[in-house]
Design a protein around this motif. Structure first.
Motif, mmCIF file in Angstrom:
data_model
loop_
_atom_site.group_PDB
_atom_site.id
_atom_site.type_symbol
_atom_site.label_atom_id
_atom_site.label_comp_id
_atom_site.label_asym_id
_atom_site.label_seq_id
_atom_site.Cartn_x
_atom_site.Cartn_y
_atom_site.Cartn_z
ATOM 1 N N SER A 10 -14.352 -32.634 -17.251
ATOM 2 C CA SER A 10 -13.847 -33.072 -15.951
ATOM 3 C C SER A 10 -14.962 -33.082 -14.910
ATOM 4 C CB SER A 10 -12.710 -32.155 -15.487
ATOM 5 O OG SER A 10 -11.595 -32.260 -16.344
ATOM 6 N N LEU A 11 -15.835 -32.073 -14.958
ATOM 7 C CA LEU A 11 -17.008 -32.058 -14.071
ATOM 8 C C LEU A 11 -17.843 -33.313 -14.280
ATOM 9 C CD1 LEU A 11 -19.221 -30.789 -12.263
ATOM 10 C CD2 LEU A 11 -20.015 -29.544 -14.280
ATOM 11 N N HIS A 12 -18.078 -33.620 -15.537
ATOM 12 C CA HIS A 12 -18.856 -34.827 -15.854
ATOM 13 C C HIS A 12 -18.163 -36.083 -15.339
ATOM 14 C CE1 HIS A 12 -19.665 -38.332 -18.429
ATOM 15 N NE2 HIS A 12 -20.901 -37.914 -18.429
ATOM 16 N N ASP A 13 -16.855 -36.214 -15.578
ATOM 17 C CA ASP A 13 -16.135 -37.431 -15.203
ATOM 18 C C ASP A 13 -16.100 -37.629 -13.693
ATOM 19 O OD1 ASP A 13 -15.701 -37.878 -17.843
ATOM 20 O OD2 ASP A 13 -13.601 -37.245 -17.849
ATOM 21 N N MET A 14 -15.908 -36.532 -12.943
ATOM 22 C CA MET A 14 -15.837 -36.658 -11.486
ATOM 23 C C MET A 14 -17.194 -37.030 -10.910
ATOM 24 S SD MET A 14 -13.402 -36.551 -9.373
ATOM 25 C CE MET A 14 -13.086 -36.549 -7.615
ATOM 26 N N ALA A 15 -18.260 -36.395 -11.426
ATOM 27 C CA ALA A 15 -19.603 -36.745 -10.964
ATOM 28 C C ALA A 15 -19.917 -38.202 -11.310
ATOM 29 C CB ALA A 15 -20.628 -35.809 -11.595
ATOM 30 N N TYR A 16 -19.524 -38.613 -12.520
ATOM 31 C CA TYR A 16 -19.759 -40.004 -12.931
ATOM 32 C C TYR A 16 -19.009 -40.981 -12.030
ATOM 33 C CZ TYR A 16 -18.929 -44.347 -15.454
ATOM 34 O OH TYR A 16 -18.802 -45.675 -15.781
ATOM 35 N N THR A 17 -17.744 -40.671 -11.705
ATOM 36 C CA THR A 17 -16.932 -41.576 -10.883
ATOM 37 C C THR A 17 -17.587 -41.811 -9.531
ATOM 38 O OG1 THR A 17 -14.905 -40.834 -11.977
ATOM 39 C CG2 THR A 17 -14.667 -41.919 -9.843
ATOM 40 N N GLU A 18 -18.058 -40.731 -8.902
ATOM 41 C CA GLU A 18 -18.697 -40.901 -7.589
ATOM 42 C C GLU A 18 -20.040 -41.588 -7.715
ATOM 43 O OE1 GLU A 18 -20.278 -38.150 -3.923
ATOM 44 O OE2 GLU A 18 -18.172 -38.316 -4.445
ATOM 45 N N ILE A 19 -20.841 -41.163 -8.692
ATOM 46 C CA ILE A 19 -22.182 -41.737 -8.838
ATOM 47 C C ILE A 19 -22.101 -43.229 -9.153
ATOM 48 C CG2 ILE A 19 -24.173 -41.785 -10.396
ATOM 49 C CD1 ILE A 19 -24.053 -38.732 -10.436
ATOM 50 N N PHE A 20 -21.157 -43.634 -10.014
ATOM 51 C CA PHE A 20 -21.062 -45.043 -10.379
ATOM 52 C C PHE A 20 -20.829 -45.925 -9.152
ATOM 53 C CE2 PHE A 20 -18.636 -48.822 -11.502
ATOM 54 C CZ PHE A 20 -19.433 -49.382 -12.494
ATOM 55 N N SER A 21 -19.856 -45.525 -8.310
ATOM 56 C CA SER A 21 -19.550 -46.346 -7.136
ATOM 57 C C SER A 21 -20.698 -46.346 -6.134
ATOM 58 C CB SER A 21 -18.269 -45.827 -6.464
ATOM 59 O OG SER A 21 -17.157 -45.974 -7.316
ATOM 60 N N LEU A 22 -21.297 -45.179 -5.872
ATOM 61 C CA LEU A 22 -22.411 -45.112 -4.925
ATOM 62 C C LEU A 22 -23.638 -45.838 -5.463
ATOM 63 C CD1 LEU A 22 -22.138 -41.381 -3.768
ATOM 64 C CD2 LEU A 22 -21.481 -43.415 -2.472
ATOM 65 N N TRP A 23 -23.882 -45.720 -6.761
ATOM 66 C CA TRP A 23 -25.019 -46.406 -7.389
ATOM 67 C C TRP A 23 -24.837 -47.916 -7.337
ATOM 68 C CZ3 TRP A 23 -24.347 -48.775 -12.453
ATOM 69 C CH2 TRP A 23 -25.500 -49.333 -12.976
ATOM 70 N N ALA A 24 -23.616 -48.388 -7.570
ATOM 71 C CA ALA A 24 -23.375 -49.831 -7.593
ATOM 72 C C ALA A 24 -23.581 -50.473 -6.227
ATOM 73 C CB ALA A 24 -21.962 -50.117 -8.100
ATOM 74 N N VAL A 25 -23.250 -49.752 -5.139
ATOM 75 C CA VAL A 25 -23.387 -50.354 -3.801
ATOM 76 C C VAL A 25 -24.754 -50.063 -3.185
ATOM 77 C CG1 VAL A 25 -20.905 -50.258 -3.386
ATOM 78 C CG2 VAL A 25 -22.338 -48.351 -2.635
ATOM 79 N N SER A 26 -25.567 -49.233 -3.834
ATOM 80 C CA SER A 26 -26.905 -48.935 -3.312
ATOM 81 C C SER A 26 -27.815 -50.159 -3.436
ATOM 82 C CB SER A 26 -27.527 -47.754 -4.062
ATOM 83 O OG SER A 26 -26.783 -46.583 -3.868
#
Length: 487
Positions: A296-312
């Motif tokens: 769950s730690l991995h999935d939550m970090a991935y969810t936030e990083i994916f969206s922030l990375w995509a709009v960066s």
């Protein structure tokens, strides 16, 4: 003489005024999957899951508009605090809601949780400063404790052979909520900028650019809260009355406890008290909770990083996507995940079993995740195709892992402890998920400042660290750490 003292199994007794007995009677006389109840709980879980991650596509722009970050590279740092507030609040109250669900029933807790979504999710959309956003998310997490009772409910209304289908319903709704939520957030946020011909800057949604997606999810939660009043309760509620010794045995048999003819009430109470104290000593439960928390730690970090990375910006290793582009990718991902979970997962789980399936999906996630920085080097149709494909595969593997750990947790305990057990699970998971967004946002900000490093430059390092967490979860699925209750 010894055979003469053996007591035959007692006939199961159903109390007509007990909702739990009505569920048990239906399970014993009808071997069909209870699709009506499963669809109801699917909608309820979906309505509560949507607000959890709907903010991620626009969180970058929200932090910018709140003028809290001094530099663009610091946006991810502040975004992590808002992303963590929900999970931190839920970590503090999950055991409390689980115990209430064991005492008063699953349905009241579900209704309270969906009502909290309506109020505090709307408040988040109206946030005018950083601290209002953090506090509204914290209160939302503290008062929305439905996932644990929902898991307990599904395990109670489904027969043993239908457990995988029931838990797939929970994780599919939850996973799609975590996917469609960001899609709604991406498509409906900042409507005055995206749809100026429909929404003016002087209107309510122009002054509060992030209110529209919050209102949409709050409206669905309001409908769900009303509909939850018709949800059948699954908890046993026998009216107290004076019973003879034989009747006491029959009542306990109805509650799935099997006693000898000479069992006394005092012994029964002692067994119950020891059982209640043994949740933390139940290694089948605690090992699955630990594995669940790591993933769950991995999935939550991935969810936030994916969206922030995509709009960066591409200069910082991102994709320069708009929040609308991210929403489209996540919508496609949600559809693929829904199809896989409802059609294929029950058969795969039956073949491999929950532990082996968790291990396989964790290993397969590693190369998929590390491919993301290389996908960012592409453009046009090749970028769109590979990004959508990788996103679907990654999220399908993740939801298979979560579903399998749900099954392990609910098989590890009896009904009278199921709410508390799921509360412990939710508390541990929420603590880890509270760390996820904060660490994910901080890691992304740090990685964007090291684009020219010789060792895993930029976002290569972020996805490497995500894979390190995933690898820890895989190692914890090995014997003798993760065990399964066999009885």
């Amino acid at each position: 003489m010894e055979d003469e003292r053996k007591v035959p199994l007692l006939k199961k007794v159903y109390y007509e005024d007990c909702p739990g007995c009505r569920i048990e009677k239906r399970k014993d006389t009808d071997d069909r999957i209870p699709w009506k109840m499963l669809v109801s709980i699917w909608i309820i879980v979906l309505g509560n899951a949507l607000p959890i991650s709907s903010l991620f596509p626009f969180l970058y722009f929200m932090i910018r508009d709140l003028h809290i970050a001094e530099r663009e590279e610091d946006v991810g740092y502040y975004a992590g605090f808002i992303g963590s507030a929900f999970m931190f609040g839920r970590a503090l109250t999950s055991v409390f809601w689980g115990k209430l669900a064991d005492r008063y029933g699953r349905k009241p807790i579900i209704i309270i949780g969906t009502t909290a979504v309506v109020i505090f999710n709307t408040m988040f959309g109206l946030s005018v400063n950083f601290w209002m956003a953090v506090s509204s998310r914290f209160l939302l997490g503290s008062l929305c404790g439905i996932l644990g009772p929902a898991k307990a409910y599904v395990s109670e209304v489904c027969r043993e052979e239908h457990q995988a289908v029931g838990m797939s319903v929970i994780t599919t709704a939850w996973g799609i909520g975590l996917i469609i939520g960001p899609a709604l957030g991406g498509l409906l946020s900042q409507p005055a900028e995206k749809y100026p011909q429909i929404v003016s800057k002087e209107s309510l949604f122009g002054r509060f650019p992030y209110l529209l997606p919050c209102l949409c999810t709050s409206f669905l939660a309001a409908v769900v809260a009303v509909g939850a009043f018709w949800l059948p309760e699954s908890l046993h509620k026998h009216k107290p009355k004076s019973l003879s010794e034989d009747e006491s045995c029959e009542a306990l048999e109805a509650a799935t406890h099997c006693l000898d003819d000479n069992s006394s009430g005092k012994e029964v109470r002692g067994i119950a008290e020891n059982s209640a104290k043994s949740l933390f000593k139940n290694w089948a439960l605690m090992s699955s909770v630990i594995v669940y928390s790591i993933f769950s730690l991995h999935d939550m970090a991935y969810t936030e990083i994916f969206s922030l990375w995509a709009v960066s910006p591409t200069t910082l290793g991102g994709l320069s996507y708009s929040s609308e582009d991210v929403g489209v990718v996540l919508s496609f991902t949600g559809f693929g995940m829904l199809v896989f979970q409802l059609i294929f997962y029950p058969y795969i789980n039956k073949y491999f079993g929950p532990i082996m399936l968790t291990r396989i999906c964790g290993v397969l996630s590693l190369p998929v995740l590390q491919s993301y920085p290389f996908i960012a080097l592409l453009s046009g149709m090749s970028l769109t195709f590979l990004l959508n494909f990788a996103s679907v595969i990654k999220n399908v593997l993740s939801v298979c892992i979560i579903t399998s750990t749900f099954i392990l947790q609910n098989r590890a305990v009896d009904q009278d402890q199921r709410g508390a057990a799921n509360g412990i699970s939710m508390t541990a998971m929420s603590l880890f998920k509270a760390i996820g967004p904060a660490c994910g946002g901080a890691l992304l900000s740090w990685s964007e400042k090291r684009q020219d490093s010789s060792f895993f430059p930029g976002t290569h390092m972020v996805f490497l660290l995500l894979n390190a967490v995933e690898l820890v979860g895989v190692l914890l699925t090995l014997k003798p750490f993760l065990v399964e209750r066999k009885d």
